[in-house]
Design a protein around this motif. Structure first.
Motif, PDB file in Angstrom:
ATOM      1  N   GLY A  15       0.633  -1.443   0.375  1.00 20.46           N
ATOM      2  CA  GLY A  15      -0.158  -0.470  -0.119  1.00 20.46           C
ATOM      3  C   GLY A  15       0.787   1.093   0.015  1.00 20.46           C
ATOM      4  N   LEU A  16       2.426   1.282   0.255  1.00 23.91           N
ATOM      5  CA  LEU A  16       2.979   2.458  -0.148  1.00 23.91           C
ATOM      6  C   LEU A  16       3.045   3.098  -1.019  1.00 23.91           C
ATOM      7  N   ARG A  17       2.505   2.927  -2.723  1.00 19.61           N
ATOM      8  CA  ARG A  17       1.822   3.756  -3.142  1.00 19.61           C
ATOM      9  C   ARG A  17       1.259   4.459  -2.969  1.00 19.61           C
ATOM     10  N   GLU A  18      -0.190   3.873  -2.677  1.00 22.89           N
ATOM     11  CA  GLU A  18      -0.654   5.599  -2.321  1.00 22.89           C
ATOM     12  C   GLU A  18      -0.429   5.463  -1.296  1.00 22.89           C
ATOM     13  N   TRP A  24       2.766  13.298  -1.977  1.00 21.68           N
ATOM     14  CA  TRP A  24       3.001  13.819  -2.747  1.00 21.68           C
ATOM     15  C   TRP A  24       2.286  15.225  -3.267  1.00 21.68           C
ATOM     16  N   THR A  25       0.225  14.572  -2.848  1.00 25.39           N
ATOM     17  CA  THR A  25      -0.624  15.619  -2.671  1.00 25.39           C
ATOM     18  C   THR A  25       0.145  16.770  -1.970  1.00 25.39           C
ATOM     19  N   LYS A  26      -0.466  16.362  -0.542  1.00 27.81           N
ATOM     20  CA  LYS A  26       0.308  16.975   0.333  1.00 27.81           C
ATOM     21  C   LYS A  26       1.714  17.754  -0.277  1.00 27.81           C
ATOM     22  N   LEU A  27       2.383  17.325  -0.075  1.00 28.65           N
ATOM     23  CA  LEU A  27       3.720  17.934  -0.294  1.00 28.65           C
ATOM     24  C   LEU A  27       3.195  19.491  -1.898  1.00 28.65           C
ATOM     25  N   ARG A  28       2.863  18.803  -2.210  1.00 31.45           N
ATOM     26  CA  ARG A  28       3.177  19.721  -3.977  1.00 31.45           C
ATOM     27  C   ARG A  28       1.641  20.766  -4.113  1.00 31.45           C
ATOM     28  N   VAL A 111       3.895   5.731   6.203  1.00 31.00           N
ATOM     29  CA  VAL A 111       4.138   7.123   6.410  1.00 31.00           C
ATOM     30  C   VAL A 111       4.476   7.660   6.550  1.00 31.00           C
ATOM     31  N   LEU A 112       5.597   7.049   7.680  1.00 31.90           N
ATOM     32  CA  LEU A 112       7.130   7.726   7.596  1.00 31.90           C
ATOM     33  C   LEU A 112       7.629   7.941   6.195  1.00 31.90           C
ATOM     34  N   ALA A 113       7.620   5.913   6.253  1.00 33.34           N
ATOM     35  CA  ALA A 113       8.377   6.056   4.956  1.00 33.34           C
ATOM     36  C   ALA A 113       8.512   6.217   3.606  1.00 33.34           C
ATOM     37  N   ALA A 114       7.114   6.936   3.514  1.00 32.48           N
ATOM     38  CA  ALA A 114       6.526   7.941   1.817  1.00 32.48           C
ATOM     39  C   ALA A 114       7.450   9.737   2.244  1.00 32.48           C
TER      40      ALA A 114
END
Length: 273
Positions: A15-18, A24-28, A111-114
């Motif tokens: 599930g890491l991709r999700e 990424w959506t939050k950061l960008r 979450v931390l890994a992402a």
């Protein structure tokens, strides 16, 4: 340990991709992300250009390391990198959004890994632009200040082995600083305190080393504190006289970053959001 706790404390690789997409959506969509990335590039290149313009080499015995001079901006650019690393997670604790994040993605280690993957990638891109730009600026400016073949200084070039190591290593250095900031941000859970902690950890150790007269402890500080050890990667001259080798020094910083992420991940697992 219950199954729910085990799941929350492990990385869901499937599930890491999700989770990456969500992070990424939050950061960008945060304007601050782009300002911080731009700040890394502008500050690193600007300070590097100022250093290259200020240093002169009148003869072969001037004792300067042109690679370190051109990459001087990394000393200040890393502060922006540290802020970015902290805010990737600390900003969510400040606003309370971390509860929403963990509700949507209960596996906290995922979450931390992402966050670690994304902050590493963004820092690597900004760092590569900043470092390459600094080398180009040094290549343009420094020959006019006496850094010439006549004084024993060939032109700066990424094709040169030691210069390539200094440049590539500087990008890795910035990535590790971002991960250090991320780990301390997860550990402290308060952006202001975490930023202050990271900056003190980086910038106080050289000051302490300067005021300590005991050679043994002076050497220890330079070998085992994150900035003084990690910055050894930039050296291209007089390596035998350094307290620690370039790659060994970067390895010390890597251990600091890994320790911070481990501590932050442990707190993330044990404490409520």
């Amino acid at each position: 340990m219950s199954l729910a706790v085990q799941r929350a404390s492990s990385v869901d690789w499937n599930g890491l991709r999700e989770v990456l997409h969500a992070e990424w959506t939050k950061l960008r969509t945060l304007p601050g992300t782009y300002w911080l990335l731009a700040g890394i590039v502008v500050l690193t290149m600007g300070i590097g250009a100022a250093a290259a313009s200020a240093v002169t080499c009148a003869n072969a015995a001037c004792g300067q390391d042109p690679a370190k001079v051109s990459l001087t901006g990394v000393y200040l650019g890393q502060a922006v990198v540290a802020v970015l690393g902290v805010l990737v997670i600390g900003g969510e604790y400040d606003t309370g959004m971390i509860r929403v994040t963990f509700a949507a993605a209960p596996r906290r280690m995922s979450v931390l890994a992402a966050k670690a993957i994304l902050v590493s990638g963004l820092t690597a891109v900004a760092g590569a632009v900043a470092v390459l730009g600094s080398v180009v600026v040094g290549w343009i400016i420094m020959p006019g200040h006496g850094f010439t073949a006549a004084h024993g200084y060939p032109a700066l070039s990424p094709a040169d082995g030691s210069m390539a190591r200094a440049a590539f290593g500087s990008v890795l250095y910035l990535v590790l600083i971002a991960l250090l900031g991320l780990g301390i941000g997860a550990l402290v859970r308060d952006s202001a305190v975490a930023i202050g902690t990271v900056l003190a950890l980086l910038y106080l150790s050289p000051i302490i080393a300067m005021v300590i007269s005991d050679p043994h402890w002076h050497n220890r500080i330079e070998r085992y504190t994150p900035m003084t050890a990690g910055m050894a990667i930039q050296a291209t001259r007089n390596l035998a006289s350094m307290p620690i080798g370039p790659w060994e020094g970067l390895g010390v910083l890597g251990l600091w970053a890994a320790g911070a992420l481990l501590a932050g991940g442990t707190v993330l697992h044990l404490r409520d959001a």
